[in-house]
Design a protein around this motif. Structure first.
Motif, mmCIF file in Angstrom:
data_model
loop_
_atom_site.group_PDB
_atom_site.id
_atom_site.type_symbol
_atom_site.label_atom_id
_atom_site.label_comp_id
_atom_site.label_asym_id
_atom_site.label_seq_id
_atom_site.Cartn_x
_atom_site.Cartn_y
_atom_site.Cartn_z
ATOM 1 N N SER A 134 93.308 -72.195 65.081
ATOM 2 C CA SER A 134 92.921 -71.149 64.137
ATOM 3 C C SER A 134 94.168 -70.556 63.495
ATOM 4 C CB SER A 134 92.124 -70.064 64.855
ATOM 5 O OG SER A 134 92.905 -69.458 65.872
ATOM 6 N N GLY A 135 93.953 -69.712 62.515
ATOM 7 C CA GLY A 135 95.073 -69.057 61.850
ATOM 8 C C GLY A 135 95.066 -69.317 60.358
ATOM 9 N N PHE A 136 95.698 -68.420 59.619
ATOM 10 C CA PHE A 136 95.812 -68.558 58.173
ATOM 11 C C PHE A 136 96.926 -69.542 57.824
ATOM 12 C CE2 PHE A 136 94.098 -64.260 58.791
ATOM 13 C CZ PHE A 136 92.983 -64.318 57.962
ATOM 14 N N ALA A 137 96.681 -70.380 56.848
ATOM 15 C CA ALA A 137 97.757 -71.215 56.325
ATOM 16 C C ALA A 137 98.827 -70.301 55.737
ATOM 17 C CB ALA A 137 97.221 -72.152 55.248
ATOM 18 N N PRO A 138 100.094 -70.688 55.823
ATOM 19 C CA PRO A 138 101.150 -69.824 55.273
ATOM 20 C C PRO A 138 100.894 -69.395 53.834
ATOM 21 C CG PRO A 138 102.128 -71.581 56.567
ATOM 22 C CD PRO A 138 100.651 -71.877 56.502
#
Length: 231
Positions: A134-138
Motif C-alpha cells: 500500500s501507499g501513495f506513488a511518489p
C-alpha cells in the motif's frame, strides 16, 4: 541481550549516524515495533525509555490495550490498516503511520469526526512502486497531502516509507533520499515547515535511514529479538 541493552545499543548507533549527518541525536524518535511480543515485553521497553511503541496488527493491539501494555508510552499503528478496522484504531493511538490511500484517509476522517477528535497521521509513500504494498506513488504524494489538508479531523505530521525488501544498500539509500526530498518539498510548500516526522528505517537499515534524513525509525527484532512465526 536484554530489551534494555538492545535499546541502548540501537540508540548509540542512531546517535552515531545522526552525528555523521550533522544532526542532533535527540532529533531521532525510536519506535519499538512490538508485533508478536507480549505485554511484558512492551513494559520492559517502556521501562527502558523507548520513545513509542508501534503495532502492525489491530487484533493484537486491541488485546494488549486491554492488558495496559502501552501505559507510559505513546502508541502508533504502523501496519496495513483495513478500512473496516479503522474504528478500532482512531482515538486509541497517538499516530497512524500507514495512511496510503484516499479511501483510508476518508474513513479515518469520518471516524475521527464521529468521535469529535483530530487524528494524527503519516502519509505512506510506496517508493518502490510495489503492487503488493500500500501507499501513495511518489507522484501522487503532493495531491494526497493537499487532500489531507482539506479534512478537518486529520492532522498530517509527516511521511512514512518502506523500501522494497530485496533492495541492496545502495538502492535502499536512494529510496530513502528520494522520500526525504519529497518530505522537504511537501513540508516547505504545503505545511510551512511544520511537519515533524519522516518515518523510515527498520532493524536492518535504521542507521542508513537516519543518515538519509529520517526523524523516526521503527525497530522490532533489533530490540525484541527474532519473531517466532511458527506460533
Amino acid at each position: 541481550m536484554s530489551i534494555a541493552e538492545n535499546i541502548a545499543r540501537v540508540r548509540a548507533e542512531l546517535a552515531d549516524a545522526a552525528r555523521e549527518a550533522g544532526r542532533r541525536p535527540e532529533e531521532i524518535l525510536l519506535v519499538g515495533a512490538s508485533k508478536m511480543n507480549g505485554a511484558d515485553a512492551c513494559r520492559e521497553a517502556i521501562a527502558a525509555g523507548i520513545d513509542a511503541l508501534g503495532e502492525n496488527r489491530v487484533q493484537e493491539m486491541v488485546k494488549k490495550l486491554s492488558e495496559n501494555a502501552y501505559d507510559g508510552a505513546p502508541l502508533h499503528f504502523i501496519g496495513h490498516l483495513q478500512r473496516n478496522k479503522v474504528n478500532k484504531v482512531v482515538g486509541h493511538v497517538s499516530l497512524i503511520q500507514s495512511v496510503g490511500s484516499l479511501e483510508l484517509l476518508d474513513e479515518i476522517e469520518k471516524t475521527a469526526a464521529r468521535l469529535e477528535l483530530r487524528q494524527d497521521i503519516l502519509l505512506e509513500v510506496n517508493i518502490g512502486g510495489e503492487a503488493a504494498k500500500s501507499g501513495f506513488a511518489p507522484k501522487d504524494a503532493v495531491a494526497a497531502a493537499e487532500a489531507a489538508l482539506s479534512r478537518e479531523h486529520v492532522q498530517v505530521r509527516g511521511l512514512m516509507t518502506i523500501p522494497p525488501a530485496d533492495a541492496d544498500r545502495e538502492a535502499n539509500m536512494r529510496y530513502f533520499q528520494e522520500v526525504h526530498t519529497l518530505f522537504v518539498d511537501i513540508n516547505e510548500n504545503l505545511f510551512h515547515n511544520e511537519l515533524k516526522y519522516l518515518s523510515m528505517g527498520m532493524s536492518g537499515d535504521y542507521a542508513d535511514a537516519v543518515r538519509a534524513g529520517a526523524t523516526m525509525v521503527r525497530v522490532g527484532t533489533a530490540i525484541f529479538g527474532a519473531r517466532d512465526y511458527t506460533l
